[in-house]
Design a protein around this motif. Sequence first.
Motif, PDB file in Angstrom:
ATOM      1  N   SER A 165       0.836  -1.209   0.000  1.00 14.08           N
ATOM      2  CA  SER A 165       0.000   0.000   0.000  1.00 14.08           C
ATOM      3  C   SER A 165       0.865   1.251   0.000  1.00 14.08           C
ATOM      4  N   ALA A 166       1.944   1.220   0.784  1.00 17.29           N
ATOM      5  CA  ALA A 166       2.853   2.372   0.815  1.00 17.29           C
ATOM      6  C   ALA A 166       3.450   2.623  -0.568  1.00 17.29           C
ATOM      7  N   ARG A 167       3.799   1.560  -1.263  1.00 18.00           N
ATOM      8  CA  ARG A 167       4.422   1.710  -2.581  1.00 18.00           C
ATOM      9  C   ARG A 167       3.423   2.145  -3.652  1.00 18.00           C
ATOM     10  N   GLN A 168       2.180   1.746  -3.500  1.00 15.65           N
ATOM     11  CA  GLN A 168       1.185   2.095  -4.503  1.00 15.65           C
ATOM     12  C   GLN A 168       0.541   3.458  -4.242  1.00 15.65           C
ATOM     13  N   LEU A 169       0.308   3.780  -2.971  1.00 13.32           N
ATOM     14  CA  LEU A 169      -0.491   4.959  -2.636  1.00 13.32           C
ATOM     15  C   LEU A 169       0.307   6.111  -2.028  1.00 13.32           C
ATOM     16  N   GLY A 170       1.421   5.807  -1.346  1.00 13.21           N
ATOM     17  CA  GLY A 170       2.161   6.846  -0.652  1.00 13.21           C
ATOM     18  C   GLY A 170       3.396   7.318  -1.383  1.00 13.21           C
ATOM     19  N   ILE A 171       4.314   6.399  -1.649  1.00 12.59           N
ATOM     20  CA  ILE A 171       5.617   6.748  -2.219  1.00 12.59           C
ATOM     21  C   ILE A 171       5.517   7.463  -3.572  1.00 12.59           C
ATOM     22  N   PRO A 172       4.572   7.098  -4.464  1.00 15.83           N
ATOM     23  CA  PRO A 172       4.508   7.817  -5.750  1.00 15.83           C
ATOM     24  C   PRO A 172       4.262   9.318  -5.612  1.00 15.83           C
ATOM     25  N   HIS A 173       3.654   9.751  -4.511  1.00 11.31           N
ATOM     26  CA  HIS A 173       3.404  11.180  -4.302  1.00 11.31           C
ATOM     27  C   HIS A 173       4.608  11.904  -3.709  1.00 11.31           C
ATOM     28  N   LEU A 174       5.559  11.157  -3.163  1.00 18.42           N
ATOM     29  CA  LEU A 174       6.648  11.737  -2.392  1.00 18.42           C
ATOM     30  C   LEU A 174       7.882  11.989  -3.260  1.00 18.42           C
ATOM     31  N   PRO A 175       8.801  12.823  -2.789  1.00 12.13           N
ATOM     32  CA  PRO A 175      10.033  13.071  -3.553  1.00 12.13           C
ATOM     33  C   PRO A 175      10.861  11.796  -3.720  1.00 12.13           C
ATOM     34  N   GLU A 176      11.781  11.838  -4.657  1.00 11.83           N
ATOM     35  CA  GLU A 176      12.666  10.692  -4.891  1.00 11.83           C
ATOM     36  C   GLU A 176      13.425  10.343  -3.617  1.00 11.83           C
ATOM     37  N   ASP A 177      13.551   9.035  -3.377  1.00 13.25           N
ATOM     38  CA  ASP A 177      14.252   8.494  -2.208  1.00 13.25           C
ATOM     39  C   ASP A 177      13.476   8.670  -0.906  1.00 13.25           C
ATOM     40  N   ALA A 178      12.215   9.057  -0.992  1.00 12.39           N
ATOM     41  CA  ALA A 178      11.402   9.155   0.225  1.00 12.39           C
ATOM     42  C   ALA A 178      11.093   7.769   0.769  1.00 12.39           C
ATOM     43  N   VAL A 179      10.786   7.718   2.051  1.00 11.17           N
ATOM     44  CA  VAL A 179      10.481   6.441   2.708  1.00 11.17           C
ATOM     45  C   VAL A 179       9.138   6.541   3.420  1.00 11.17           C
ATOM     46  N   VAL A 180       8.536   5.373   3.632  1.00 12.31           N
ATOM     47  CA  VAL A 180       7.325   5.268   4.443  1.00 12.31           C
ATOM     48  C   VAL A 180       7.603   4.245   5.538  1.00 12.31           C
ATOM     49  N   ALA A 181       7.520   4.682   6.784  1.00  8.52           N
ATOM     50  CA  ALA A 181       7.793   3.805   7.933  1.00  8.52           C
ATOM     51  C   ALA A 181       6.473   3.364   8.557  1.00  8.52           C
ATOM     52  N   THR A 182       6.296   2.053   8.695  1.00  7.65           N
ATOM     53  CA  THR A 182       5.091   1.505   9.330  1.00  7.65           C
ATOM     54  C   THR A 182       5.484   0.841  10.641  1.00  7.65           C
ATOM     55  N   THR A 183       4.757   1.175  11.701  1.00  6.82           N
ATOM     56  CA  THR A 183       5.042   0.611  13.026  1.00  6.82           C
ATOM     57  C   THR A 183       3.839  -0.156  13.537  1.00  6.82           C
ATOM     58  N   TRP A 184       4.123  -1.361  14.041  1.00  5.22           N
ATOM     59  CA  TRP A 184       3.130  -2.183  14.723  1.00  5.22           C
ATOM     60  C   TRP A 184       3.524  -2.227  16.198  1.00  5.22           C
ATOM     61  N   VAL A 185       2.675  -1.736  17.081  1.00  8.41           N
ATOM     62  CA  VAL A 185       2.975  -1.751  18.513  1.00  8.41           C
ATOM     63  C   VAL A 185       2.836  -3.180  19.024  1.00  8.41           C
ATOM     64  N   ALA A 186       3.700  -3.554  19.945  1.00  9.64           N
ATOM     65  CA  ALA A 186       3.696  -4.914  20.484  1.00  9.64           C
ATOM     66  C   ALA A 186       2.370  -5.236  21.182  1.00  9.64           C
ATOM     67  N   THR A 187       1.952  -6.464  21.040  1.00  2.63           N
ATOM     68  CA  THR A 187       0.810  -6.999  21.778  1.00  2.63           C
ATOM     69  C   THR A 187       1.291  -8.213  22.571  1.00  2.63           C
ATOM     70  N   ARG A 188       0.384  -8.885  23.223  1.00  5.33           N
ATOM     71  CA  ARG A 188       0.766 -10.076  23.989  1.00  5.33           C
ATOM     72  C   ARG A 188       1.359 -11.151  23.082  1.00  5.33           C
ATOM     73  N   ASP A 189       0.897 -11.203  21.817  1.00  5.19           N
ATOM     74  CA  ASP A 189       1.311 -12.273  20.909  1.00  5.19           C
ATOM     75  C   ASP A 189       2.263 -11.828  19.807  1.00  5.19           C
ATOM     76  N   LEU A 190       2.409 -10.509  19.610  1.00  2.80           N
ATOM     77  CA  LEU A 190       3.186 -10.021  18.474  1.00  2.80           C
ATOM     78  C   LEU A 190       4.224  -9.004  18.922  1.00  2.80           C
ATOM     79  N   PRO A 191       5.387  -8.983  18.264  1.00  2.00           N
ATOM     80  CA  PRO A 191       6.464  -8.078  18.702  1.00  2.00           C
ATOM     81  C   PRO A 191       6.298  -6.661  18.168  1.00  2.00           C
ATOM     82  N   ASP A 192       6.932  -5.735  18.854  1.00  2.01           N
ATOM     83  CA  ASP A 192       7.084  -4.371  18.363  1.00  2.01           C
ATOM     84  C   ASP A 192       7.813  -4.444  17.022  1.00  2.01           C
TER      85      ASP A 192
END
Length: 282
Positions: A165-192
Amino acid sequence: MTLALAAASSSLLLTGCSPLNPPPSEVNTAATTLAEAAQEIPGVNAVTTDIREVEIKDQVVRDVWEITVRVDAESPDTIETLQNDLGAAFSPADLGAATLNLRLNFPATDSGASVSLRQLDDYAAAAAASMRTVHGITSVSQSEFDTGLDLMATPRLDVHEAVSSARQLGIPHLPEDAVVATTWVATRDLPDTTVVATADWPSSGLLDAISTLREDPTVTSISAAPPSEHTVYPRITIESTDPATAVATLQAVSEPRSDFYPTRFEITSPDGTGTSGELTND
């Protein structure tokens, strides 16, 4: 010093800094001018302006001032127009000895996530407007130091889906070499987890490995980032109580050849042991 103004559909709060070293009158005037200009723009719900002395590496720089203008919008429908309206409204203002620090916030709705912008530019607004509609994204903000966006995701949002989704919807609008950082907060079963994606990194194989590691109960955190001004190597850092299993998962990845240097990995455990290495290239 506090000044409060009210209008039919918006409110304004102006807060000053310590009376021990008050800002110059021209900085106070600039802050008031910015706040009142923002107040007049349709679609603005609330404006808060704060004046502080600039801090560099936690050290206050005396008599160097920063005006923070926080603008809360009524609706995310104005993401791509409100920042232009603010730019036009702010351009005549004389900031004196101050710099402007903007916080432009849009609320979450049934159609998508909340959005926070830090600069008045079209590319970030367009990228944020697109990314907020992705199912599983809970907030979108403009990166503070790097060109790009920071996303918060629900725990079960698939890693591949988020990056795609970041590559299709976000990065095309941004300047060259831009990045999109996605964070998942830790839960009881999944890591940060944080994955910083470019148009072509991480590879599909590495995303598969990250997905596998997220399901590994011995893994407590994952961070993956492309090259930056600090290093030419893409890096993935993992904390795990079973480093050997994490190493095996990563060593099964065969990266496609690209302009990047090989991805380096570092794995640490709570007892202080760990290991590091590089992924192989096809």
